[in-house]
Motif scaffolding. Sequence first.
Motif, PDB file in Angstrom:
ATOM      1  N   GLN A  28       0.824  -1.204   0.000  1.00  0.00           N
ATOM      2  CA  GLN A  28       0.000   0.000   0.000  1.00  0.00           C
ATOM      3  C   GLN A  28       0.869   1.269   0.000  1.00  0.00           C
ATOM      4  O   GLN A  28       0.581   2.227  -0.720  1.00  0.00           O
ATOM      5  CB  GLN A  28      -0.918  -0.016   1.225  1.00  0.00           C
ATOM      6  N   ARG A  29       1.943   1.259   0.798  1.00  0.00           N
ATOM      7  CA  ARG A  29       2.854   2.410   0.822  1.00  0.00           C
ATOM      8  C   ARG A  29       3.462   2.644  -0.551  1.00  0.00           C
ATOM      9  O   ARG A  29       3.534   3.780  -1.039  1.00  0.00           O
ATOM     10  CB  ARG A  29       3.976   2.190   1.839  1.00  0.00           C
ATOM     11  N   GLU A  30       3.921   1.572  -1.198  1.00  0.00           N
ATOM     12  CA  GLU A  30       4.535   1.702  -2.521  1.00  0.00           C
ATOM     13  C   GLU A  30       3.521   2.160  -3.555  1.00  0.00           C
ATOM     14  O   GLU A  30       3.855   2.942  -4.443  1.00  0.00           O
ATOM     15  CB  GLU A  30       5.179   0.377  -2.940  1.00  0.00           C
ATOM     16  N   ALA A  31       2.286   1.702  -3.438  1.00  0.00           N
ATOM     17  CA  ALA A  31       1.237   2.136  -4.370  1.00  0.00           C
ATOM     18  C   ALA A  31       0.973   3.629  -4.210  1.00  0.00           C
ATOM     19  O   ALA A  31       0.782   4.342  -5.191  1.00  0.00           O
ATOM     20  CB  ALA A  31      -0.031   1.330  -4.143  1.00  0.00           C
ATOM     21  N   ARG A  32       0.974   4.108  -2.965  1.00  0.00           N
ATOM     22  CA  ARG A  32       0.791   5.548  -2.726  1.00  0.00           C
ATOM     23  C   ARG A  32       1.929   6.342  -3.342  1.00  0.00           C
ATOM     24  O   ARG A  32       1.711   7.392  -3.951  1.00  0.00           O
ATOM     25  CB  ARG A  32       0.715   5.834  -1.229  1.00  0.00           C
ATOM     26  N   LYS A  33       3.161   5.856  -3.152  1.00  0.00           N
ATOM     27  CA  LYS A  33       4.316   6.546  -3.735  1.00  0.00           C
ATOM     28  C   LYS A  33       4.201   6.609  -5.256  1.00  0.00           C
ATOM     29  O   LYS A  33       4.467   7.640  -5.869  1.00  0.00           O
ATOM     30  CB  LYS A  33       5.619   5.835  -3.352  1.00  0.00           C
ATOM     31  N   ALA A  34       3.809   5.501  -5.866  1.00  0.00           N
ATOM     32  CA  ALA A  34       3.663   5.457  -7.319  1.00  0.00           C
ATOM     33  C   ALA A  34       2.565   6.402  -7.783  1.00  0.00           C
ATOM     34  O   ALA A  34       2.722   7.106  -8.792  1.00  0.00           O
ATOM     35  CB  ALA A  34       3.375   4.030  -7.777  1.00  0.00           C
ATOM     36  N   THR A  35       1.462   6.445  -7.049  1.00  0.00           N
ATOM     37  CA  THR A  35       0.361   7.344  -7.396  1.00  0.00           C
ATOM     38  C   THR A  35       0.807   8.796  -7.318  1.00  0.00           C
ATOM     39  O   THR A  35       0.514   9.601  -8.210  1.00  0.00           O
ATOM     40  CB  THR A  35      -0.841   7.111  -6.459  1.00  0.00           C
ATOM     41  N   ASN A  36       1.547   9.138  -6.267  1.00  0.00           N
ATOM     42  CA  ASN A  36       2.051  10.511  -6.132  1.00  0.00           C
ATOM     43  C   ASN A  36       3.027  10.853  -7.245  1.00  0.00           C
ATOM     44  O   ASN A  36       3.007  11.966  -7.780  1.00  0.00           O
ATOM     45  CB  ASN A  36       2.695  10.715  -4.763  1.00  0.00           C
ATOM     46  N   ALA A  37       3.881   9.901  -7.603  1.00  0.00           N
ATOM     47  CA  ALA A  37       4.837  10.143  -8.681  1.00  0.00           C
ATOM     48  C   ALA A  37       4.102  10.368 -10.004  1.00  0.00           C
ATOM     49  O   ALA A  37       4.484  11.247 -10.788  1.00  0.00           O
ATOM     50  CB  ALA A  37       5.806   8.969  -8.803  1.00  0.00           C
ATOM     51  N   LEU A  38       3.047   9.604 -10.243  1.00  0.00           N
ATOM     52  CA  LEU A  38       2.265   9.802 -11.466  1.00  0.00           C
ATOM     53  C   LEU A  38       1.565  11.158 -11.470  1.00  0.00           C
ATOM     54  O   LEU A  38       1.485  11.819 -12.513  1.00  0.00           O
ATOM     55  CB  LEU A  38       1.235   8.683 -11.622  1.00  0.00           C
ATOM     56  N   LYS A  39       1.061  11.599 -10.318  1.00  0.00           N
ATOM     57  CA  LYS A  39       0.432  12.919 -10.228  1.00  0.00           C
ATOM     58  C   LYS A  39       1.452  14.006 -10.563  1.00  0.00           C
ATOM     59  O   LYS A  39       1.161  14.938 -11.311  1.00  0.00           O
ATOM     60  CB  LYS A  39      -0.118  13.163  -8.817  1.00  0.00           C
ATOM     61  N   GLU A  40       2.655  13.885  -9.992  1.00  0.00           N
ATOM     62  CA  GLU A  40       3.704  14.868 -10.256  1.00  0.00           C
ATOM     63  C   GLU A  40       4.078  14.881 -11.733  1.00  0.00           C
ATOM     64  O   GLU A  40       4.250  15.942 -12.334  1.00  0.00           O
ATOM     65  CB  GLU A  40       4.945  14.571  -9.407  1.00  0.00           C
ATOM     66  N   LEU A  41       4.192  13.702 -12.324  1.00  0.00           N
ATOM     67  CA  LEU A  41       4.529  13.608 -13.739  1.00  0.00           C
ATOM     68  C   LEU A  41       3.458  14.271 -14.584  1.00  0.00           C
ATOM     69  O   LEU A  41       3.758  15.019 -15.516  1.00  0.00           O
ATOM     70  CB  LEU A  41       4.690  12.145 -14.143  1.00  0.00           C
ATOM     71  N   LYS A  42       2.197  14.027 -14.267  1.00  0.00           N
ATOM     72  CA  LYS A  42       1.096  14.643 -15.020  1.00  0.00           C
ATOM     73  C   LYS A  42       1.135  16.156 -14.883  1.00  0.00           C
ATOM     74  O   LYS A  42       0.931  16.869 -15.863  1.00  0.00           O
ATOM     75  CB  LYS A  42      -0.242  14.103 -14.537  1.00  0.00           C
ATOM     76  N   VAL A  44       3.754  18.030 -14.356  1.00  0.00           N
ATOM     77  CA  VAL A  44       4.873  18.534 -15.151  1.00  0.00           C
ATOM     78  C   VAL A  44       4.524  18.504 -16.639  1.00  0.00           C
ATOM     79  O   VAL A  44       4.777  19.457 -17.363  1.00  0.00           O
ATOM     80  CB  VAL A  44       6.152  17.676 -14.884  1.00  0.00           C
ATOM     81  N   GLN A  45       3.897  17.411 -17.088  1.00  0.00           N
ATOM     82  CA  GLN A  45       3.516  17.316 -18.485  1.00  0.00           C
ATOM     83  C   GLN A  45       2.467  18.376 -18.834  1.00  0.00           C
ATOM     84  O   GLN A  45       2.533  18.984 -19.902  1.00  0.00           O
ATOM     85  CB  GLN A  45       2.965  15.934 -18.795  1.00  0.00           C
ATOM     86  N   ASP A  46       1.512  18.603 -17.940  1.00  0.00           N
ATOM     87  CA  ASP A  46       0.480  19.616 -18.190  1.00  0.00           C
ATOM     88  C   ASP A  46       1.080  21.010 -18.226  1.00  0.00           C
ATOM     89  O   ASP A  46       0.663  21.841 -19.018  1.00  0.00           O
ATOM     90  CB  ASP A  46      -0.618  19.551 -17.133  1.00  0.00           C
ATOM     91  N   SER A  47       2.069  21.294 -17.384  1.00  0.00           N
ATOM     92  CA  SER A  47       2.687  22.613 -17.372  1.00  0.00           C
ATOM     93  C   SER A  47       3.560  22.813 -18.614  1.00  0.00           C
ATOM     94  O   SER A  47       3.706  23.933 -19.095  1.00  0.00           O
ATOM     95  CB  SER A  47       3.507  22.817 -16.100  1.00  0.00           C
ATOM     96  N   ASP A  48       4.111  21.753 -19.174  1.00  0.00           N
ATOM     97  CA  ASP A  48       4.908  21.854 -20.396  1.00  0.00           C
ATOM     98  C   ASP A  48       4.022  22.131 -21.607  1.00  0.00           C
ATOM     99  O   ASP A  48       4.454  22.778 -22.554  1.00  0.00           O
ATOM    100  CB  ASP A  48       5.703  20.564 -20.642  1.00  0.00           C
TER     101      ASP A  48
END
Length: 50
Positions: A28-42, A44-48
């Motif tokens: 569950q902890r790793e899934a949360r980390k992955a979800t947060n990383a995907l949010k950050e990536l999105k 960054v992509q949206d701001s680009d």
Amino acid sequence: MAESRESNKQYKIDVDVSEALKGLKAVQREARKATNALKELKEVQDSDVE
């Protein structure tokens, strides 16, 4: 006709699931980390795109 019987049996099972719970919490902890990383990536992509 068949006679119906009620069965009133009780069973007690003692199971140690602490290791399984630790593993599930780690997943569950790793899934949360992955979800947060995907949010950050999105973000960054949206701001680009703008």
